[in-house]
Design a protein around this motif. Structure first.
Motif, mmCIF file in Angstrom:
data_model
loop_
_atom_site.group_PDB
_atom_site.id
_atom_site.type_symbol
_atom_site.label_atom_id
_atom_site.label_comp_id
_atom_site.label_asym_id
_atom_site.label_seq_id
_atom_site.Cartn_x
_atom_site.Cartn_y
_atom_site.Cartn_z
ATOM 1 N N GLU A 21 0.824 -1.213 0.000
ATOM 2 C CA GLU A 21 0.000 0.000 0.000
ATOM 3 C C GLU A 21 0.860 1.267 0.000
ATOM 4 O O GLU A 21 0.603 2.214 -0.746
ATOM 5 N N ASP A 25 1.241 4.010 -3.130
ATOM 6 C CA ASP A 25 0.940 5.429 -2.896
ATOM 7 C C ASP A 25 2.133 6.324 -3.219
ATOM 8 O O ASP A 25 1.979 7.381 -3.833
ATOM 9 N N LEU A 28 2.598 6.590 -7.079
ATOM 10 C CA LEU A 28 1.403 6.877 -7.876
ATOM 11 C C LEU A 28 1.663 7.972 -8.905
ATOM 12 O O LEU A 28 1.244 7.874 -10.054
#
Length: 96
Positions: A21, A25, A28
């Motif tokens: 995760e 992020d 991104l």
């Protein structure tokens, strides 16, 4: 409720709720350059060794920018697995 980060978790479960995760992020804004693949990904740059994660360049999938190998998990004491994964990293990056 129980706090998931304080409970024992094997490496892939721990990676799913933490590292994957966070990495997704963080990168991104660069997903047009670097595409992350997760769990048992092969990378040609490391002789098709299977990795837990790989950041492959979008324009050339043979060019691997990042490899990730999860070892141990959370609140576990699996020394043999950690040592095996450390040797795997050393072997595949030797001379590169």
């Amino acid at each position: 409720p129980r706090k998931p980060l304080l409970q024992p978790k094997r490496e892939r479960t721990a990676a799913y709720i933490t590292v994957i995760e966070i990495i997704n992020d963080l990168f991104l804004g660069k997903n047009d350059v670097l595409d992350f693949k997760w769990i048992e990904v092969t990378a040609a740059a490391t002789d098709n060794t299977k990795w837990d994660g790989a950041g492959l360049t979008v324009d050339d999938a043979l060019n691997t920018g990042v490899v990730l190998e999860f070892a141990g998990g959370l609140n576990t004491h699996i020394t043999r697995k950690k040592n095996s994964d450390t040797c795997k990293l050393h072997k595949c990056t030797k001379g590169r």
